[in-house]
Design a protein around this motif. Structure first.
Motif, PDB file in Angstrom:
ATOM      1  N   GLN A 203     -47.323  20.592 -13.456  1.00 25.33           N
ATOM      2  CA  GLN A 203     -47.913  19.401 -12.950  1.00 25.33           C
ATOM      3  C   GLN A 203     -47.425  18.058 -13.019  1.00 25.33           C
ATOM      4  O   GLN A 203     -46.684  17.903 -14.322  1.00 25.33           O
ATOM      5  CB  GLN A 203     -49.391  19.511 -13.491  1.00 25.33           C
ATOM      6  N   ALA A 204     -47.694  17.158 -12.336  1.00 21.64           N
ATOM      7  CA  ALA A 204     -47.316  15.763 -12.536  1.00 21.64           C
ATOM      8  C   ALA A 204     -47.772  15.329 -14.097  1.00 21.64           C
ATOM      9  O   ALA A 204     -48.796  15.770 -14.502  1.00 21.64           O
ATOM     10  CB  ALA A 204     -47.727  14.724 -11.642  1.00 21.64           C
ATOM     11  N   GLY A 205     -46.691  14.761 -14.717  1.00 21.04           N
ATOM     12  CA  GLY A 205     -47.053  14.443 -16.262  1.00 21.04           C
ATOM     13  C   GLY A 205     -46.679  15.456 -17.083  1.00 21.04           C
ATOM     14  O   GLY A 205     -46.298  15.061 -18.280  1.00 21.04           O
ATOM     15  N   GLY A 206     -46.150  16.650 -16.464  1.00 24.70           N
ATOM     16  CA  GLY A 206     -45.895  17.557 -17.660  1.00 24.70           C
ATOM     17  C   GLY A 206     -44.292  17.568 -17.942  1.00 24.70           C
ATOM     18  O   GLY A 206     -43.612  16.414 -17.572  1.00 24.70           O
ATOM     19  N   SER A 207     -43.766  18.593 -18.691  1.00 18.51           N
ATOM     20  CA  SER A 207     -42.441  18.562 -19.041  1.00 18.51           C
ATOM     21  C   SER A 207     -42.060  19.895 -18.698  1.00 18.51           C
ATOM     22  O   SER A 207     -42.619  20.871 -18.675  1.00 18.51           O
ATOM     23  CB  SER A 207     -42.388  18.387 -20.678  1.00 18.51           C
ATOM     24  N   LEU A 208     -40.668  20.136 -18.537  1.00 15.69           N
ATOM     25  CA  LEU A 208     -39.698  21.219 -18.382  1.00 15.69           C
ATOM     26  C   LEU A 208     -38.559  20.907 -19.215  1.00 15.69           C
ATOM     27  O   LEU A 208     -37.764  19.934 -19.302  1.00 15.69           O
ATOM     28  CB  LEU A 208     -39.483  21.497 -17.176  1.00 15.69           C
ATOM     29  N   ARG A 209     -38.046  21.972 -19.562  1.00 15.73           N
ATOM     30  CA  ARG A 209     -36.604  21.945 -20.261  1.00 15.73           C
ATOM     31  C   ARG A 209     -35.561  22.975 -19.552  1.00 15.73           C
ATOM     32  O   ARG A 209     -35.993  24.098 -19.632  1.00 15.73           O
ATOM     33  CB  ARG A 209     -36.489  22.222 -21.780  1.00 15.73           C
ATOM     34  N   LEU A 210     -34.569  22.428 -18.810  1.00 17.08           N
ATOM     35  CA  LEU A 210     -33.726  23.168 -18.258  1.00 17.08           C
ATOM     36  C   LEU A 210     -32.530  23.569 -19.071  1.00 17.08           C
ATOM     37  O   LEU A 210     -32.069  22.831 -19.982  1.00 17.08           O
ATOM     38  CB  LEU A 210     -33.122  22.382 -16.960  1.00 17.08           C
ATOM     39  N   SER A 211     -31.955  24.665 -19.013  1.00 19.58           N
ATOM     40  CA  SER A 211     -30.639  25.221 -19.679  1.00 19.58           C
ATOM     41  C   SER A 211     -29.537  25.275 -18.792  1.00 19.58           C
ATOM     42  O   SER A 211     -29.806  25.992 -17.557  1.00 19.58           O
ATOM     43  CB  SER A 211     -31.097  26.274 -20.510  1.00 19.58           C
ATOM     44  N   CYS A 212     -28.515  25.449 -19.363  1.00 13.69           N
ATOM     45  CA  CYS A 212     -27.217  25.741 -18.530  1.00 13.69           C
ATOM     46  C   CYS A 212     -26.270  26.280 -19.777  1.00 13.69           C
ATOM     47  O   CYS A 212     -25.482  25.687 -20.167  1.00 13.69           O
ATOM     48  CB  CYS A 212     -26.651  24.584 -17.957  1.00 13.69           C
ATOM     49  N   ALA A 213     -26.251  27.623 -19.490  1.00 12.05           N
ATOM     50  CA  ALA A 213     -25.248  28.394 -20.197  1.00 12.05           C
ATOM     51  C   ALA A 213     -23.889  28.474 -19.715  1.00 12.05           C
ATOM     52  O   ALA A 213     -23.479  28.935 -18.527  1.00 12.05           O
ATOM     53  CB  ALA A 213     -26.103  29.984 -20.413  1.00 12.05           C
ATOM     54  N   VAL A 214     -23.026  28.094 -20.575  1.00 11.79           N
ATOM     55  CA  VAL A 214     -21.735  28.028 -20.231  1.00 11.79           C
ATOM     56  C   VAL A 214     -20.647  29.130 -20.621  1.00 11.79           C
ATOM     57  O   VAL A 214     -21.005  29.584 -22.028  1.00 11.79           O
ATOM     58  CB  VAL A 214     -20.995  26.892 -20.529  1.00 11.79           C
ATOM     59  N   SER A 215     -20.007  29.915 -20.006  1.00 13.43           N
ATOM     60  CA  SER A 215     -19.290  31.089 -20.491  1.00 13.43           C
ATOM     61  C   SER A 215     -18.197  30.444 -21.723  1.00 13.43           C
ATOM     62  O   SER A 215     -18.140  31.266 -22.594  1.00 13.43           O
ATOM     63  CB  SER A 215     -18.467  31.599 -19.331  1.00 13.43           C
ATOM     64  N   SER A 216     -17.805  29.371 -21.669  1.00 16.08           N
ATOM     65  CA  SER A 216     -17.073  28.950 -22.801  1.00 16.08           C
ATOM     66  C   SER A 216     -16.861  27.486 -22.714  1.00 16.08           C
ATOM     67  O   SER A 216     -16.601  26.699 -21.607  1.00 16.08           O
ATOM     68  CB  SER A 216     -15.581  29.463 -22.877  1.00 16.08           C
ATOM     69  N   ILE A 217     -17.717  26.749 -23.860  1.00 12.75           N
ATOM     70  CA  ILE A 217     -17.836  25.353 -23.543  1.00 12.75           C
ATOM     71  C   ILE A 217     -16.500  24.684 -24.054  1.00 12.75           C
ATOM     72  O   ILE A 217     -16.355  23.473 -24.141  1.00 12.75           O
ATOM     73  CB  ILE A 217     -18.974  24.890 -24.495  1.00 12.75           C
ATOM     74  N   PHE A 218     -15.566  25.381 -24.350  1.00 12.16           N
ATOM     75  CA  PHE A 218     -14.049  24.968 -25.211  1.00 12.16           C
ATOM     76  C   PHE A 218     -13.648  23.947 -24.279  1.00 12.16           C
ATOM     77  O   PHE A 218     -13.352  24.297 -23.089  1.00 12.16           O
ATOM     78  CB  PHE A 218     -13.461  26.003 -25.739  1.00 12.16           C
ATOM     79  N   ALA A 219     -13.114  22.842 -24.879  1.00 11.59           N
ATOM     80  CA  ALA A 219     -12.431  22.022 -23.837  1.00 11.59           C
ATOM     81  C   ALA A 219     -12.993  21.424 -22.733  1.00 11.59           C
ATOM     82  O   ALA A 219     -12.281  20.738 -21.650  1.00 11.59           O
ATOM     83  CB  ALA A 219     -10.986  22.547 -23.120  1.00 11.59           C
ATOM     84  N   ILE A 220     -14.364  21.439 -22.724  1.00  7.35           N
ATOM     85  CA  ILE A 220     -15.084  20.960 -21.798  1.00  7.35           C
ATOM     86  C   ILE A 220     -15.663  19.680 -22.199  1.00  7.35           C
ATOM     87  O   ILE A 220     -16.298  19.460 -23.456  1.00  7.35           O
ATOM     88  CB  ILE A 220     -16.417  21.894 -21.131  1.00  7.35           C
ATOM     89  N   ASN A 221     -15.335  18.486 -21.629  1.00  6.59           N
ATOM     90  CA  ASN A 221     -15.950  17.249 -22.145  1.00  6.59           C
ATOM     91  C   ASN A 221     -17.020  16.574 -21.193  1.00  6.59           C
ATOM     92  O   ASN A 221     -17.918  16.086 -21.782  1.00  6.59           O
ATOM     93  CB  ASN A 221     -14.889  16.084 -22.224  1.00  6.59           C
ATOM     94  N   THR A 222     -16.978  16.715 -20.206  1.00  3.44           N
ATOM     95  CA  THR A 222     -18.064  16.284 -19.252  1.00  3.44           C
ATOM     96  C   THR A 222     -18.826  17.297 -18.989  1.00  3.44           C
ATOM     97  O   THR A 222     -18.425  18.222 -18.081  1.00  3.44           O
ATOM     98  CB  THR A 222     -17.535  15.336 -17.889  1.00  3.44           C
ATOM     99  N   MET A 223     -20.228  17.214 -18.741  1.00  4.79           N
ATOM    100  CA  MET A 223     -21.334  17.995 -18.356  1.00  4.79           C
ATOM    101  C   MET A 223     -21.994  17.230 -17.851  1.00  4.79           C
ATOM    102  O   MET A 223     -22.537  16.107 -17.845  1.00  4.79           O
ATOM    103  CB  MET A 223     -21.492  18.789 -19.320  1.00  4.79           C
ATOM    104  N   GLY A 224     -23.037  17.926 -16.763  1.00  2.18           N
ATOM    105  CA  GLY A 224     -24.090  17.021 -16.345  1.00  2.18           C
ATOM    106  C   GLY A 224     -24.851  17.916 -15.448  1.00  2.18           C
ATOM    107  O   GLY A 224     -24.866  19.164 -15.231  1.00  2.18           O
ATOM    108  N   TRP A 225     -25.875  17.194 -14.746  1.00  3.71           N
ATOM    109  CA  TRP A 225     -26.720  17.700 -13.706  1.00  3.71           C
ATOM    110  C   TRP A 225     -27.119  16.948 -12.703  1.00  3.71           C
ATOM    111  O   TRP A 225     -27.083  15.732 -12.670  1.00  3.71           O
ATOM    112  CB  TRP A 225     -28.493  17.843 -14.569  1.00  3.71           C
ATOM    113  N   TYR A 226     -26.943  17.534 -11.451  1.00  4.94           N
ATOM    114  CA  TYR A 226     -27.436  17.011 -10.012  1.00  4.94           C
ATOM    115  C   TYR A 226     -28.662  17.630  -9.842  1.00  4.94           C
ATOM    116  O   TYR A 226     -28.952  18.784 -10.172  1.00  4.94           O
ATOM    117  CB  TYR A 226     -26.239  17.351  -9.227  1.00  4.94           C
TER     118      TYR A 226
END
Length: 112
Positions: free
Chosen positions: A12-35
């Motif tokens: 509902q409007a006013g509520g909250s959610l938390r999205l997760s993005c599991a990455v196979s390997s986060i090594f050497a990754i500097n830039t991450m984001g959401w579209y």
């Protein structure tokens, strides 16, 4: 690099959610984001995180928080005070060695 987004749903409007993005390997990754992409609209950059900085679209500033947990190879998007205009499919991405990798998208629907 494989990405798996999760955490979307109906809220509902006013509520909250938390999205997760599991990455196979986060090594050497500097830039991450959401579209996000709403029906009939162009894809919109919501938030990015790099070492030491975060950036947000004006439409979500003060409501969304992006973070990452290197130990869990996971990036998060905490979304608070959700509005109907936040309804969209949310995609996570990472940039590694100049190549952009994408997750499959997770649907967020905010009812007014």
């Amino acid at each position: 690099v494989q990405l798996q987004a999760s955490g979307g749903g109906l809220v509902q409007a006013g509520g909250s959610l938390r999205l997760s993005c599991a990455v196979s390997s986060i090594f050497a990754i500097n830039t991450m984001g959401w579209y996000r992409q709403a029906p009939g609209k162009q894809r919109e950059l919501v938030a990015t995180i790099t070492p030491g900085s975060t950036n947000y679209a004006d439409s979500v500033k003060g409501r969304f928080t992006i973070s990452r947990d290197n130990a869990k190879n996971t990036m998060y998007l905490q979304m608070n005070s959700l509005k109907s205009e936040d309804t969209a499919v949310y995609f996570c991405y990472v940039l590694k060695y100049g190549t952009q990798y994408w997750g499959q998208g997770t649907q967020v629907t905010v009812s007014s």
